[in-house]
Design a protein around this motif. Structure first.
Motif, PDB file in Angstrom:
ATOM      1  N   ILE A   3     134.398  88.210 -46.713  1.00 18.07           N
ATOM      2  CA  ILE A   3     133.353  87.246 -46.413  1.00 18.07           C
ATOM      3  C   ILE A   3     132.168  88.039 -45.900  1.00 18.07           C
ATOM      4  O   ILE A   3     132.244  88.693 -44.857  1.00 18.07           O
ATOM      5  CB  ILE A   3     133.828  86.232 -45.354  1.00 18.07           C
ATOM      6  N   ILE A  17     133.636  83.625 -38.545  1.00 19.47           N
ATOM      7  CA  ILE A  17     134.095  82.751 -39.629  1.00 19.47           C
ATOM      8  C   ILE A  17     134.794  81.521 -39.059  1.00 19.47           C
ATOM      9  O   ILE A  17     135.615  81.617 -38.139  1.00 19.47           O
ATOM     10  CB  ILE A  17     135.034  83.532 -40.559  1.00 19.47           C
ATOM     11  N   GLU A  21     130.121  76.694 -33.948  1.00 20.02           N
ATOM     12  CA  GLU A  21     128.662  76.689 -33.822  1.00 20.02           C
ATOM     13  C   GLU A  21     128.098  77.972 -34.426  1.00 20.02           C
ATOM     14  O   GLU A  21     128.846  78.832 -34.892  1.00 20.02           O
ATOM     15  CB  GLU A  21     128.266  76.575 -32.361  1.00 20.02           C
ATOM     16  N   LEU A  32     124.281  82.444 -38.158  1.00 18.56           N
ATOM     17  CA  LEU A  32     125.107  82.021 -39.289  1.00 18.56           C
ATOM     18  C   LEU A  32     126.145  80.995 -38.871  1.00 18.56           C
ATOM     19  O   LEU A  32     126.650  81.033 -37.748  1.00 18.56           O
ATOM     20  CB  LEU A  32     125.858  83.217 -39.881  1.00 18.56           C
ATOM     21  N   LEU A  33     126.418  80.098 -39.803  1.00 18.07           N
ATOM     22  CA  LEU A  33     127.576  79.216 -39.675  1.00 18.07           C
ATOM     23  C   LEU A  33     128.339  79.353 -40.992  1.00 18.07           C
ATOM     24  O   LEU A  33     127.805  79.018 -42.056  1.00 18.07           O
ATOM     25  CB  LEU A  33     127.146  77.761 -39.464  1.00 18.07           C
ATOM     26  N   VAL A  34     129.538  79.869 -40.904  1.00 13.39           N
ATOM     27  CA  VAL A  34     130.304  80.154 -42.127  1.00 13.39           C
ATOM     28  C   VAL A  34     131.569  79.309 -42.121  1.00 13.39           C
ATOM     29  O   VAL A  34     132.341  79.347 -41.158  1.00 13.39           O
ATOM     30  CB  VAL A  34     130.677  81.651 -42.206  1.00 13.39           C
ATOM     31  N   ARG A  35     131.744  78.522 -43.160  1.00 16.71           N
ATOM     32  CA  ARG A  35     132.964  77.739 -43.324  1.00 16.71           C
ATOM     33  C   ARG A  35     133.721  78.304 -44.527  1.00 16.71           C
ATOM     34  O   ARG A  35     133.207  78.281 -45.649  1.00 16.71           O
ATOM     35  CB  ARG A  35     132.628  76.262 -43.587  1.00 16.71           C
ATOM     36  N   VAL A  36     134.889  78.807 -44.261  1.00 18.30           N
ATOM     37  CA  VAL A  36     135.724  79.361 -45.343  1.00 18.30           C
ATOM     38  C   VAL A  36     136.893  78.415 -45.570  1.00 18.30           C
ATOM     39  O   VAL A  36     137.525  77.953 -44.609  1.00 18.30           O
ATOM     40  CB  VAL A  36     136.225  80.769 -44.974  1.00 18.30           C
ATOM     41  N   PHE A  37     137.191  78.126 -46.818  1.00 18.99           N
ATOM     42  CA  PHE A  37     138.213  77.144 -47.169  1.00 18.99           C
ATOM     43  C   PHE A  37     139.434  77.844 -47.780  1.00 18.99           C
ATOM     44  O   PHE A  37     139.342  78.999 -48.216  1.00 18.99           O
ATOM     45  CB  PHE A  37     137.624  76.120 -48.142  1.00 18.99           C
ATOM     46  N   PRO A  38     140.563  77.135 -47.821  1.00 19.14           N
ATOM     47  CA  PRO A  38     141.788  77.759 -48.336  1.00 19.14           C
ATOM     48  C   PRO A  38     141.653  78.303 -49.749  1.00 19.14           C
ATOM     49  O   PRO A  38     142.371  79.239 -50.122  1.00 19.14           O
ATOM     50  CB  PRO A  38     142.807  76.624 -48.282  1.00 19.14           C
ATOM     51  N   GLN A  40     139.610  80.198 -50.864  1.00 17.81           N
ATOM     52  CA  GLN A  40     139.162  81.597 -50.803  1.00 17.81           C
ATOM     53  C   GLN A  40     140.350  82.556 -50.909  1.00 17.81           C
ATOM     54  O   GLN A  40     140.257  83.595 -51.570  1.00 17.81           O
ATOM     55  CB  GLN A  40     138.427  81.813 -49.475  1.00 17.81           C
TER      56      GLN A  40
END
Lengths: 202, 318
Positions: A3, A17, A21, A32-38, A40
């Motif tokens: 990422i 990650i 906030e 930065l606001l980073v949303r990582v999903f399954p 990935q």
């Protein structure tokens, strides 16, 4: 998978990650606001060749005679192997139906472009106001077009998102007004020419 | 807005409005629909919830100001230039108004927090142009996150150990603006500046220039409408469409502005015995600007038409 910061490209530490906030990238100090999903880290679907081999007495794929059919197309009913199966929002389609659905715009989820005829009609209705004054003679073209488009495309699908038909109505009204103005102009010119006294040569 | 049975989408917060384009985001049953409206057509892009890998929100001031602000500033500066040339006392007032506009723009940049949102799938990354305000982006991101997690399953702890096997630097996610995207906004000031420069040249203006301008603009309008309706994809083609529409609108604004100046000259300047000279200068400027805009319109329209034919040729060949 890595990422990376969208600003500097450096890899981000785990505390940045999926934080609740905004966090700061250690390399470039951007917020930065980073949303990582399954998806990935999920293993990509792999079709094993052993599951596709055609056994005795089993139905074969319509497109690949040597492959075992696992489902049928919901549109045409052809048997499909795991390679040919396309799952589109829960509907299983064969490549042929998918292609025809895309080109003939029968499948809504495959459409990626729609022309907005109502806006075109409205613009043609408003065009004489927007265009330079000396180009007002274009009303001969824009007026009829502004009336024709609502008549032709009133029932045509307009947009995938909610959209009313007020533009068609306003465009048609303005087009009619343009047509009336043009007819009036022509009548006035003809009337003026006829009313002009004829000077006969002596 | 609640989702209706016949309409499976729910609007997400965050909309971007522009003069020529707008964009919005809609949440469907199994995908997110990104709608880009180019006034005459809509382009759709779908991001299936099952395929979304990550979403980035970067709090950052956008590089380019909105097109409406740029056009307003350009027109204001041109008006200021013209009034300064003729040494009109109104130029001072216009200068203060220009300063006020610039101040308001700076305040606008400071007050409203802007951001850049990027969505990542297995095939690459895309920028979500409609999520350009932090507050709206937060609200949209919360809704998207909930739906994505419902679809993909519960979130797993991020696996850090895989990072050791791959290089620590990859290509940035944000892509630089392409030349095609910037082209549209470069042509407009160029045409206006060229008209201003030509206006100052000591070249006699034949009366037939106005007739040529009218013919050129008529042809350009017809070609522009045809290419706008055709709605072919591609960044270059869309930029040309935007340029055409902008130049047609600018032509209209130019003529109406000249009408206003003409009226002002007739009513105020001529009684003071210095209006005739100003009036003739503006009429000459109108002729030359119309010729330049008409010529540029025709050129852009022909390029767009050629591009359209080329695209169609490719489609037919394919």
């Amino acid at each position: 998978m890595i990422i990376a910061c969208p600003n500097c490209g450096r890899s981000l530490p785990p505390e940045v990650i999926n934080a609740a906030e905004l966090r700061i990238c250690p390399a470039c100090h951007s917020n930065l606001l980073v949303r990582v999903f399954p998806a990935q880290t999920r293993a990509k679907a792999v079709i094993e060749s052993s599951t596709m081999e055609l056994g005795e007495g089993e139905a074969s794929c319509f497109f690949h005679m040597s492959k075992r059919a696992v489902c049928s197309c919901s549109q045409c009913g052809r048997f499909l192997c795991a390679l040919c199966e396309v799952n589109l929002s829960g509907t299983i389609l064969c490549p042929g139906c998918l292609e025809s659905g895309g080109t003939k715009k029968k499948i809504r989820n495959l459409e990626n472009h729609r022309t907005l005829w109502d806006t075109t009609s409205l613009l043609l209705g408003v065009a004489p106001v927007l265009l330079p004054f000396p180009m007002i003679y274009l009303m001969f073209l824009t007026g009829p077009m502004a009336v024709f488009l609502p008549l032709r495309y009133w029932k045509a699908p307009s947009s995938l998102i909610p959209r009313t038909k007020w533009r068609f109505v306003v465009g048609a009204i303005l087009g009619l007004l343009q047509a009336v103005a043009m007819v009036g102009l022509v009548v006035a010119i003809v009337w003026g020419l006829r009313a002009r006294p004829v000077v006969r040569p002596r | 807005m609640m989702a209706r049975p016949d309409f499976p989408y729910r609007k997400l917060p965050g909309v971007r409005h522009g003069i020529l384009t707008s964009a919005s985001l809609w949440l469907g049953t199994d995908h997110i629909l990104h709608v880009k409206n180019t006034r005459f057509a809509e382009e759709y892009r779908r991001y299936y919830l099952n395929d979304i890998e990550a979403i980035y929100l970067e709090k950052k001031a956008r590089f380019l100001p909105p097109p409406a602000v740029v056009i307003t500033l350009i027109l204001g500066l041109i008006a200021l230039l013209v009034l300064s040339i003729i040494k009109h006392p109104l130029a001072v007032s216009i200068g203060w108004i220009g300063l006020l506009i610039v101040s308001l723009f700076a305040a606008w940049l400071c007050i409203f927090r802007s951001c850049i949102c990027t969505i990542q799938t297995a095939l690459g990354t895309d920028r979500l142009g409609c999520l350009h305000r932090v507050d709206g982006a937060y609200a949209a991101l919360d809704q998207i996150t909930n739906r994505v997690l419902e679809t993909q399953g519960p979130a797993q702890p991020y696996e850090q150990e895989t990072q050791a096997e791959i290089p620590q630097r990859v290509e940035p996610v944000t892509q630089p603006r392409s030349k095609e995207q910037t082209f549209g906004w470069l042509v407009l000031p160029f045409v206006l500046m060229s008209s201003s420069i030509v206006m100052k040249l000591p070249v006699p203006i034949p009366d037939r220039s106005f007739g040529f301008a009218l013919a050129a603009m008529s042809a350009a309008v017809v070609l522009a409408v045809l290419t706008l309706i055709a709605g072919r994809g591609g960044a270059r083609f869309r930029a040309l469409q935007a340029v055409q529409l902008a130049m047609i609108l600018i032509s209209g604004v130019e003529v109406y502005a000249l009408v206003l100046i003409n009226t002002y000259s007739q009513a105020v300047l001529i009684p003071r015995n210095n209006g005739a000279e100003v009036l003739s200068m503006f009429i000459s400027a109108a002729h030359i600007a119309s010729v330049w805009l008409g010529g540029a319109n025709v050129a852009v329209a022909f390029v767009a038409a050629a591009l359209l034919l080329r695209t169609q040729g490719r489609v037919n060949t394919a």
